[in-house]
Design an enzyme around this catalytic site. Structure first.
Site, PDB file in Angstrom:
ATOM      1  N   ALA A  90       0.830  -1.208   0.000  1.00 43.57           N
ATOM      2  CA  ALA A  90       0.000   0.000   0.000  1.00 43.57           C
ATOM      3  C   ALA A  90       0.862   1.254   0.000  1.00 43.57           C
ATOM      4  O   ALA A  90       0.617   2.204  -0.759  1.00 43.57           O
ATOM      5  CB  ALA A  90      -0.933  -0.007   1.206  1.00 43.57           C
ATOM      6  N   TYR A  91       1.871   1.261   0.848  1.00 38.66           N
ATOM      7  CA  TYR A  91       2.749   2.437   0.955  1.00 38.66           C
ATOM      8  C   TYR A  91       3.495   2.680  -0.357  1.00 38.66           C
ATOM      9  O   TYR A  91       3.503   3.801  -0.884  1.00 38.66           O
ATOM     10  CB  TYR A  91       3.739   2.224   2.098  1.00 38.66           C
TER      11      TYR A  91
END
Length: 254
Positions: free
Chosen positions: A159-160
């Site tokens: 996600a990051y």
């Protein structure tokens, strides 16, 4: 004199995520270079130390509570900044959050939270500030991504990394679209720095030594390492630079 090109006297900067770490270091550096600075964070009390350090430089400072993932908050933030300090010349999108869940265990809500703050928040701030910059025919926007956005050397960062890779792509797209309006858009991709976001990882035995060994310059970055680059991109010293993604990461990983 060449050093005059780095001065930001008479400029107004807005820095999101300014409460600590890289955001704080960049906000203070812009003030030291002469800019008046508006600080944004989800909790205004978390901005107190940054506000104090900027006040000590003699520059004007404004702290505003805002969630950059919410368009209404962003609009109110920009309005408050411009009504108190004046038109925004410099925008630094430093707000960001991290998630280290394995992808198979990553909840959809957590995925959306990371994307909403890191990527959508950057978009909303660029959009809100860009409109005024267009009308004045000038402005410098600095977006903060990560060296992991396209290198992805560590697991459990889906996600990051995706959100920050999007920030880099967004920066390039906006630079092409907005360059003829006098608005420069650049991106900084930091490596590992000694910040509150990284502190839990650095506290684990052997982690900092491992990072030092992996990084070409042989050390973890300090928040102040990003300061000079931020001032450069904000100033006329970089007046013919737009659309770049600069890796501020100690030379990358060996």
């Amino acid at each position: 004199m060449i050093l005059d090109k780095f001065k930001l006297d008479g400029k107004v900067a807005l820095v999101t995520g300014a409460g600590s770490g890289l955001g704080q270091a960049m906000a203070v550096a812009l003030a030291e270079a002469g800019a008046d600075v508006a600080l944004a964070g989800r909790r205004v009390e978390a901005l107190a130390e940054t506000e104090k350090r900027i006040s000590a430089t003699g520059r004007r400072v404004l702290a505003v509570s805002a969630d950059v993932s919410k368009s209404e908050d962003v609009k109110k933030l920009v309005s408050a900044c411009e009504s108190k300090l004046g038109p925004i010349d410099i925008l630094v999108n430093g707000a960001g959050v991290f998630s280290g869940y394995d992808t198979v265990a990553l909840a959809e809500d957590e995925w959306r939270r990371i994307i909403d703050i890191n990527l959508t928040g950057t978009f909303l701030c660029c959009q809100a500030v860009g409109e005024g910059m267009f009308s004045r025919g000038r402005g410098s926007i600095i977006n903060i991504a990560t060296f992991l956005g396209d290198r992805a050397q560590r697991p459990a960062r889906a996600a990051y990394n995706a959100s920050k890779g999007g920030v880099a792509a967004l920066s390039r797209a906006l630079s092409v679209e907005w360059g003829t309006q006098g608005v420069r858009v650049n991106c900084i991709s930091p490596g590992a720095h000694r910040t509150p976001m990284l502190s839990p990882g650095l506290a684990k035995p052997g982690n900092e030594e491992w990072l030092n060994e992996k990084t070409i310059l042989g050390r973890v970055g300090e928040p102040e390492d990003i300061a000079g680059l931020c001032v450069f991109l904000a100033s006329e010293a970089s007046g013919y630079i737009t659309g770049v993604n600069i890796y501020e990461d100690g030379g990358g990983w060996s």
